[in-house]
Design an enzyme around this catalytic site. Structure first.
Site, PDB file in Angstrom:
ATOM      1  N   GLU A 149      -3.091  55.449  10.605  1.00 12.13           N
ATOM      2  CA  GLU A 149      -3.719  54.361   9.858  1.00 12.13           C
ATOM      3  C   GLU A 149      -3.214  54.507   8.420  1.00 12.13           C
ATOM      4  O   GLU A 149      -3.594  55.444   7.706  1.00 12.13           O
ATOM      5  CB  GLU A 149      -5.248  54.478   9.907  1.00 12.13           C
ATOM      6  CG  GLU A 149      -5.843  54.428  11.309  1.00 12.13           C
ATOM      7  CD  GLU A 149      -5.962  53.013  11.863  1.00 12.13           C
ATOM      8  OE1 GLU A 149      -5.540  52.055  11.171  1.00 12.13           O
ATOM      9  OE2 GLU A 149      -6.474  52.859  12.988  1.00 12.13           O
ATOM     10  N   GLU A 197      -2.784  42.701  10.016  1.00 12.03           N
ATOM     11  CA  GLU A 197      -2.383  44.066  10.349  1.00 12.03           C
ATOM     12  C   GLU A 197      -1.179  44.058  11.283  1.00 12.03           C
ATOM     13  O   GLU A 197      -0.267  44.881  11.150  1.00 12.03           O
ATOM     14  CB  GLU A 197      -3.551  44.807  11.007  1.00 12.03           C
ATOM     15  CG  GLU A 197      -3.191  46.237  11.416  1.00 12.03           C
ATOM     16  CD  GLU A 197      -4.283  46.920  12.227  1.00 12.03           C
ATOM     17  OE1 GLU A 197      -4.056  48.059  12.682  1.00 12.03           O
ATOM     18  OE2 GLU A 197      -5.353  46.302  12.439  1.00 12.03           O
ATOM     19  N   HIS A 240      -1.215  46.213  17.742  1.00  7.56           N
ATOM     20  CA  HIS A 240      -1.674  44.826  17.915  1.00  7.56           C
ATOM     21  C   HIS A 240      -0.491  43.867  18.098  1.00  7.56           C
ATOM     22  O   HIS A 240       0.620  44.287  18.417  1.00  7.56           O
ATOM     23  CB  HIS A 240      -2.576  44.416  16.751  1.00  7.56           C
ATOM     24  CG  HIS A 240      -3.645  45.430  16.461  1.00  7.56           C
ATOM     25  ND1 HIS A 240      -4.726  45.626  17.282  1.00  7.56           N
ATOM     26  CD2 HIS A 240      -3.775  46.333  15.446  1.00  7.56           C
ATOM     27  CE1 HIS A 240      -5.491  46.592  16.800  1.00  7.56           C
ATOM     28  NE2 HIS A 240      -4.934  47.050  15.691  1.00  7.56           N
ATOM     29  N   HIS A 254      -0.623  51.638  12.492  1.00  9.09           N
ATOM     30  CA  HIS A 254      -1.803  50.797  12.271  1.00  9.09           C
ATOM     31  C   HIS A 254      -2.171  50.797  10.788  1.00  9.09           C
ATOM     32  O   HIS A 254      -1.591  51.517   9.977  1.00  9.09           O
ATOM     33  CB  HIS A 254      -2.999  51.319  13.079  1.00  9.09           C
ATOM     34  CG  HIS A 254      -2.880  51.115  14.556  1.00  9.09           C
ATOM     35  ND1 HIS A 254      -3.458  50.053  15.216  1.00  9.09           N
ATOM     36  CD2 HIS A 254      -2.227  51.845  15.500  1.00  9.09           C
ATOM     37  CE1 HIS A 254      -3.187  50.138  16.513  1.00  9.09           C
ATOM     38  NE2 HIS A 254      -2.438  51.222  16.710  1.00  9.09           N
TER      39      HIS A 254
END
Length: 333
Positions: A297, A160, A123, A215
């Site tokens: 993640e 995040e 992101h 992530h």
């Protein structure tokens, strides 16, 4: 001024005999003047010496004329900023040339010397202000998806994107210490993105030996732990993962084991059957990759316990080290 050789008229009232030849009287006059000259000169010097001192005792004598300068003729003729022989001079604190740039430090030698790793911080914090741009559809081979997404946040608002960039920079440092060349897909140096297609392309063009996209998840509270996302075998449009499926699995397994050991975190309790490994075919960053690649993640930002770890700089350092150790193991270090 006279222009003949006739004798000058006699000096009136003089003790000189007027009948003496004129040239004899001139000789006497010359001798007299010559005798007085040294005394006059001495008196002038003394006068100048006393007149040249002020009440403060400092000298105020006039500067010497050019012919009396302490500089040699060659120095007097030299151009400003040069010596008598024409070589340049430098005034204190001045530089006549741009100093040479300090050489870049030599890369560290280590088990990853000669290897290239691409790290993809998931992101971008700017995506929240550029939803129209990131919502544009891109081709990921199996279908079309958004260029990028905003990512999630903790309940307290920690993004995040901020987490992934911090861990990615720590990961870069750890990998460079092992001798690797590290490429980041971005460093929040752009207002939004990059798109998932560009992230994949960066890894491909770098011919990376390994690519890791960092992530954190954003599911409901109570779901905890980390998981690694592996590419499925896909052949559709621009996607063809056949060659990277197996090495990507090996990379993921190495990272999972080292991440758990270094951070103390357990594999996710909500997917992966406790292995911490999940296979997906709907992620453009994996579908379009031609290099071994995984997503990690690191935890669930919506769970308070996981969030406490994700917001801790000390824990993030452990996370980066665990990922780095997994990469080193995968690349044969």
């Amino acid at each position: 001024m006279r222009y003949d050789n006739s004798p000058p008229p006699p000096e009136s009232g003089s003790s000189i005999d007027p009948h003496r030849p004129w040239f004899t009287r001139r000789s006497t006059l010359v001798v007299g003047v010559a005798a007085l000259a040294p005394a006059a000169l001495a008196g002038w010097v003394l006068t100048q010496a006393f007149a040249g001192s002020g009440s403060d005792g400092q000298s105020h004598s006039a500067p010497l004329p050019a012919s009396h300068s302490a500089l040699s003729p060659g120095q007097r003729d030299a151009k400003p900023g040069s010596t008598a022989d024409g070589s340049a001079t430098t005034s204190p604190g001045a530089s006549t040339s741009t100093p040479a740039a300090a050489p870049a430090p030599a890369p560290a030698k280590g088990p990853l010397t000669g290897r290239t790793v691409v790290v993809d911080p998931g992101h971008n914090a700017g995506n929240f202000e550029h939803t129209e741009e990131i919502d544009q559809q891109v081709d990921i081979g199996t279908n079309r998806k958004e260029c990028d997404t905003t990512g999630t946040t903790t309940n307290a608002g920690y993004k995040e994107a901020d987490f992934t960039l911090d861990v990615s920079r720590r990961l870069r440092t750890a990998l460079e210490a092992q001798g690797a060349k590290v490429v980041l897909t971005h460093q929040a140096d752009r207002p939004w993105g990059p798109c998932i297609t560009e992230r994949a392309r960066i890894g491909n063009e770098a011919k990376a030996d390994a690519v890791v996209s960092v992530h954190a998840d954003g599911v409901s509270a109570g779901n905890r732990g980390f998981h690694i996302i592996l590419p499925a075998k896909v052949k559709s449009g621009a996607a063809d993962t056949a060659k990277i499926v197996e090495p990507s699995r090996q990379l993921g397994e190495r990272i999972a084991g080292n991440f758990a050991r270094t951070t103390g975190s357990a594999p996710a309790n909500y997917l992966g059957s406790g292995t911490g490994l999940v296979v997906r075919d709907d992620l453009g960053g994996l579908n379009l990759s031609t290099q071994p690649k995984v997503f990690i993640e690191c935890g669930n930002m919506r769970d308070a316990k996981d969030a406490a770890q994700l917001t801790s700089p000390e824990w993030r350092q452990k996370a980066a080290q665990g990922i780095a150790d997994g990469i080193v193991g995968f690349l044969g270090g």
